[in-house]
Design an enzyme around this catalytic site. Structure first.
Site, short mmCIF file in Angstrom:
data_model
loop_
_atom_site.label_atom_id
_atom_site.label_comp_id
_atom_site.label_asym_id
_atom_site.label_seq_id
_atom_site.Cartn_x
_atom_site.Cartn_y
_atom_site.Cartn_z
N ALA A 1 0.83 -1.20 0.00
CA ALA A 1 0.00 0.00 0.00
C ALA A 1 0.87 1.26 0.00
O ALA A 1 0.54 2.25 -0.67
CB ALA A 1 -0.94 -0.01 1.20
N ASP B 1 -0.75 8.03 -6.96
CA ASP B 1 -0.59 9.48 -6.88
C ASP B 1 0.13 10.01 -8.13
O ASP B 1 -0.27 11.04 -8.68
CB ASP B 1 0.18 9.84 -5.61
CG ASP B 1 0.08 11.31 -5.27
OD1 ASP B 1 -1.05 11.82 -5.11
OD2 ASP B 1 1.14 11.97 -5.16
N GLY C 1 1.98 1.49 -3.51
CA GLY C 1 0.82 1.71 -4.37
C GLY C 1 0.27 3.12 -4.26
O GLY C 1 -0.19 3.70 -5.26
N ASP C 2 0.32 3.70 -3.06
CA ASP C 2 -0.12 5.07 -2.85
C ASP C 2 0.69 6.01 -3.75
O ASP C 2 0.13 6.89 -4.42
CB ASP C 2 0.06 5.45 -1.38
CG ASP C 2 -0.25 6.91 -1.10
OD1 ASP C 2 -1.36 7.35 -1.41
OD2 ASP C 2 0.64 7.60 -0.57
N CYS C 3 1.97 5.80 -3.81
CA CYS C 3 2.86 6.63 -4.62
C CYS C 3 2.58 6.45 -6.12
O CYS C 3 2.50 7.43 -6.87
CB CYS C 3 4.31 6.29 -4.29
SG CYS C 3 5.50 7.24 -5.25
#
Length: 147
Positions: A31, A39, A34-36
């Site tokens: 996560a 984004d 994955g957030d990066c």
């Protein structure tokens, strides 16, 4: 002519990263990555829509990267997910996180974490095409909801 490398392959080659089985990563590590990746996709789309002030870019980006939006998107995408992808999402959603979102319910935050874990998992498998396919479908579903 030299074969073109993906960004993941370039990073691994440049920094001598060893190969690791992606299934061994914790869902929160997936996560985090994955957030990066998500984004970066959203920021790229927003910037490509036109040169604006940093404040306006941030406002436009924020509506897509907040937990409630990601929670809606992953719920709407369930029919499109393969079984393995659903399993990764569930692992991320069910992971015990010691942080919480500022402006989201716990349920939305957990779903968003699952969504980000799935994006991180696919990224580490070098499946950028699949990530883009899912994000595009999610954005279309989100826009339909907004109408």
């Amino acid at each position: 002519m030299e074969e073109s490398l993906t960004i993941l392959e370039q990073i691994k080659k440049s920094f001598g990263c060893k190969e690791v089985d992606v299934k061994t990563y914790s869902p929160l590590a997936l996560a985090f990555l994955g957030d990066c990746v998500y984004d970066l996709i959203i920021r790229t789309i927003v910037v490509e829509q036109g040169n604006r002030s940093a404040s306006d870019l941030h406002k436009r980006t924020s509506s897509y990267v907040k937990a409630s939006t990601q929670a809606y998107m992953i719920e709407a995408l369930q029919e499109l997910l393969e079984e393995e992808e659903k399993a990764v999402y569930r692992r991320g959603r069910n992971a015990k996180s010691y942080t919480t979102a500022k402006n989201a319910s716990i349920a939305d935050y957990r779903k968003a974490t699952g969504f980000e874990a799935l994006i991180g998992y696919l990224y580490l498998q070098n499946r950028m095409e699949r990530i883009l396919e899912l994000v595009k479908a999610a954005l279309e579903l989100w826009k339909d909801k907004e109408k």
